[in-house]
Motif scaffolding. Structure first.
Motif, PDB file in Angstrom:
ATOM      1  N   TYR A 102       7.994   7.799   3.343  1.00  0.00           N
ATOM      2  CA  TYR A 102       9.002   8.026   2.389  1.00  0.00           C
ATOM      3  C   TYR A 102      10.072   8.957   2.812  1.00  0.00           C
ATOM      4  O   TYR A 102      11.481   8.374   2.897  1.00  0.00           O
ATOM      5  CB  TYR A 102       8.432   8.303   0.988  1.00  0.00           C
ATOM      6  N   HIS A 103       9.609   9.899   3.211  1.00  0.00           N
ATOM      7  CA  HIS A 103      10.758  10.925   3.950  1.00  0.00           C
ATOM      8  C   HIS A 103      11.098  10.408   5.428  1.00  0.00           C
ATOM      9  O   HIS A 103      12.307  10.507   5.614  1.00  0.00           O
ATOM     10  CB  HIS A 103      10.145  12.336   4.039  1.00  0.00           C
ATOM     11  N   PHE A 104      10.361   9.899   6.186  1.00  0.00           N
ATOM     12  CA  PHE A 104      10.660   9.472   7.428  1.00  0.00           C
ATOM     13  C   PHE A 104      11.718   8.519   7.286  1.00  0.00           C
ATOM     14  O   PHE A 104      12.695   8.571   8.059  1.00  0.00           O
ATOM     15  CB  PHE A 104       9.249   8.751   8.236  1.00  0.00           C
ATOM     16  N   LEU A 105      11.639   7.290   6.491  1.00  0.00           N
ATOM     17  CA  LEU A 105      12.441   6.213   6.290  1.00  0.00           C
ATOM     18  C   LEU A 105      13.599   6.729   5.454  1.00  0.00           C
ATOM     19  O   LEU A 105      14.811   6.343   5.978  1.00  0.00           O
ATOM     20  CB  LEU A 105      11.803   4.851   5.732  1.00  0.00           C
ATOM     21  N   GLY A 110      19.275   7.946   5.896  1.00  0.00           N
ATOM     22  CA  GLY A 110      20.637   8.908   5.732  1.00  0.00           C
ATOM     23  C   GLY A 110      21.252   9.212   6.993  1.00  0.00           C
ATOM     24  O   GLY A 110      22.491   9.289   7.085  1.00  0.00           O
ATOM     25  N   CYS A 111      20.614   9.528   7.998  1.00  0.00           N
ATOM     26  CA  CYS A 111      21.146   9.549   9.424  1.00  0.00           C
ATOM     27  C   CYS A 111      21.968   8.308   9.748  1.00  0.00           C
ATOM     28  O   CYS A 111      22.960   8.550  10.596  1.00  0.00           O
ATOM     29  CB  CYS A 111      20.116   9.786  10.583  1.00  0.00           C
ATOM     30  N   ALA A 145      18.136   8.743  18.003  1.00  0.00           N
ATOM     31  CA  ALA A 145      18.362  10.068  17.475  1.00  0.00           C
ATOM     32  C   ALA A 145      18.105   9.920  15.820  1.00  0.00           C
ATOM     33  O   ALA A 145      17.463  10.922  15.249  1.00  0.00           O
ATOM     34  CB  ALA A 145      19.685  10.637  17.659  1.00  0.00           C
ATOM     35  N   ALA A 146      18.555   8.904  15.134  1.00  0.00           N
ATOM     36  CA  ALA A 146      18.490   8.817  13.743  1.00  0.00           C
ATOM     37  C   ALA A 146      16.986   8.915  13.245  1.00  0.00           C
ATOM     38  O   ALA A 146      16.429   9.564  12.469  1.00  0.00           O
ATOM     39  CB  ALA A 146      19.206   7.695  12.994  1.00  0.00           C
ATOM     40  N   TRP A 147      16.089   8.118  14.220  1.00  0.00           N
ATOM     41  CA  TRP A 147      14.655   7.897  14.202  1.00  0.00           C
ATOM     42  C   TRP A 147      14.033   9.058  14.229  1.00  0.00           C
ATOM     43  O   TRP A 147      13.105   9.640  13.785  1.00  0.00           O
ATOM     44  CB  TRP A 147      14.065   6.613  15.035  1.00  0.00           C
ATOM     45  N   LEU A 148      14.498  10.052  15.358  1.00  0.00           N
ATOM     46  CA  LEU A 148      13.920  11.257  15.688  1.00  0.00           C
ATOM     47  C   LEU A 148      13.852  12.230  14.757  1.00  0.00           C
ATOM     48  O   LEU A 148      13.030  12.872  14.201  1.00  0.00           O
ATOM     49  CB  LEU A 148      14.483  11.586  17.156  1.00  0.00           C
ATOM     50  N   VAL A 149      15.065  12.415  14.126  1.00  0.00           N
ATOM     51  CA  VAL A 149      15.512  13.308  12.963  1.00  0.00           C
ATOM     52  C   VAL A 149      14.471  12.820  11.871  1.00  0.00           C
ATOM     53  O   VAL A 149      14.103  13.757  11.189  1.00  0.00           O
ATOM     54  CB  VAL A 149      16.859  13.432  12.654  1.00  0.00           C
ATOM     55  N   GLY A 150      14.433  11.704  11.606  1.00  0.00           N
ATOM     56  CA  GLY A 150      13.571  11.459  10.582  1.00  0.00           C
ATOM     57  C   GLY A 150      11.951  11.735  10.486  1.00  0.00           C
ATOM     58  O   GLY A 150      11.414  12.012   9.713  1.00  0.00           O
TER      59      GLY A 150
END
Length: 310
Positions: A102-105, A110-111, A145-150
């Protein structure tokens, strides 16, 4: 982590104050979920099948459609399962996995909104250098980068939540496992995990929101400098769908995690808007307000019809 708990499962109590409405909710949410999957799948198909849409803007939109299919799939199938009269139990590991994804996706999406805002900034403020700045390597790097931050955000939040012992009550007063609903069940002091959760979610949401505001401030200034009304309308139309989607995404997050005293019913309603309704609205927003997507979808339908007739 698992050795610190005696619980094998949690019980999801579902949406508060909706007892007796299970059949109605099952029908409504089944329709919304299927519509969300179909709508975003069609957008993805339109982008892939049309060479004119193979640009950075539509590359990001295609990824957003994928996220909008995955994000509701974290919570909706389980909710539909127990609304149909099946077990409301979810395993301890299943609860942790649900919270993580849930928080990963959600964080990744959001990113991606911020990346899409930057893409519009470059397109409108630096049109002559757009294809140089937003070259394929840069687009892929921004997405990675968006996937990494998530992933990092979800790992931190899940670790702090499930490092606590859960040995007593196991009834989660929510329709899925999320931090505000799970932490009150811990057998130890959860104040640190609550602070980390609120701080991390709030900081990331605020940072991403500010990045969107900076991009759109520059875009707004650039649009005001365009002399022709037609030019201003064209520039604004490329951003309006994205702005609408951002408002639908960030509003629920702010309400849920920044309310001083969690309200189960309010949280559930807002989470339904965020988890289930917003991904469906995104497919409508980007298909109805985007001429290129509508044109590509029309060609896809024509090809399907003619192929079937042949």
């Amino acid at each position: 982590m698992r050795n610190h708990t005696e619980l094998n499962e949690f019980i999801l109590l579902g949406i508060p104050q909706t007892q007796g409405l299970e059949t109605v909710l099952l029908g409504i949410f089944s329709f919304i979920y299927l519509f969300t999957l179909l709508g975003n799948l069609l957008i993805l198909l339109a982008i892939v099948s049309s060479s004119t849409l193979h640009t950075p803007m539509y590359f990001f939109l295609g990824l957003l459609s994928i996220l909008d299919m995955l994000f509701p799939s974290v919570t909706c199938p389980k909710m539909l399962f127990y609304l149909s009269g099946q077990s409301q139990a979810i395993s301890y590991k299943g609860c942790a996995v649900q919270l993580f994804f849930y928080h990963f996706l959600g964080s990744t999406e959001g990113c991606l909104y911020s990346v899409m805002a930057y893409d519009r900034f470059v397109a409108i403020c630096h049109p002559l250098r757009y294809m140089i700045i937003m070259r394929p390597g840069v687009c892929v790097g921004l997405v990675m980068a968006a996937w990494l931050v998530g992933c990092l955000q979800a790992t931190i939040l899940t670790s702090f939540t499930f490092q606590l012992p859960y040995c007593g009550p196991n009834r989660v007063d929510h329709f899925f496992c999320d931090i505000p609903a799970v932490l009150p069940l811990a057998c130890a002091d959860s104040s640190l995990a609550q602070r980390v959760g609120s701080t991390n979610v709030g900081f990331l949401a605020l940072t991403l929101w500010l990045s969107v505001c900076v991009s759109y401030t520059h875009i707004g200034i650039a649009i005001l400098r365009i002399h022709s009304a037609e030019g201003r309308q064209k520039a604004f139309s490329t951003c309006s769908a994205h702005l609408t989607a951002i408002l639908c995404a960030y509003g629920p997050v702010i309400i849920i995690y920044l309310q001083p005293t969690p309200n189960p019913f309010l949280s559930a309603m807002v989470q339904i808007l965020n988890n289930i309704v917003s991904p469906m609205l995104n497919s409508l927003i980007y298909s109805l307000r985007n001429k290129e997507v509508k044109s590509s979808l029309t060609r896809v339908f024509y090809n399907v019809v003619f192929t079937a007739l042949d």
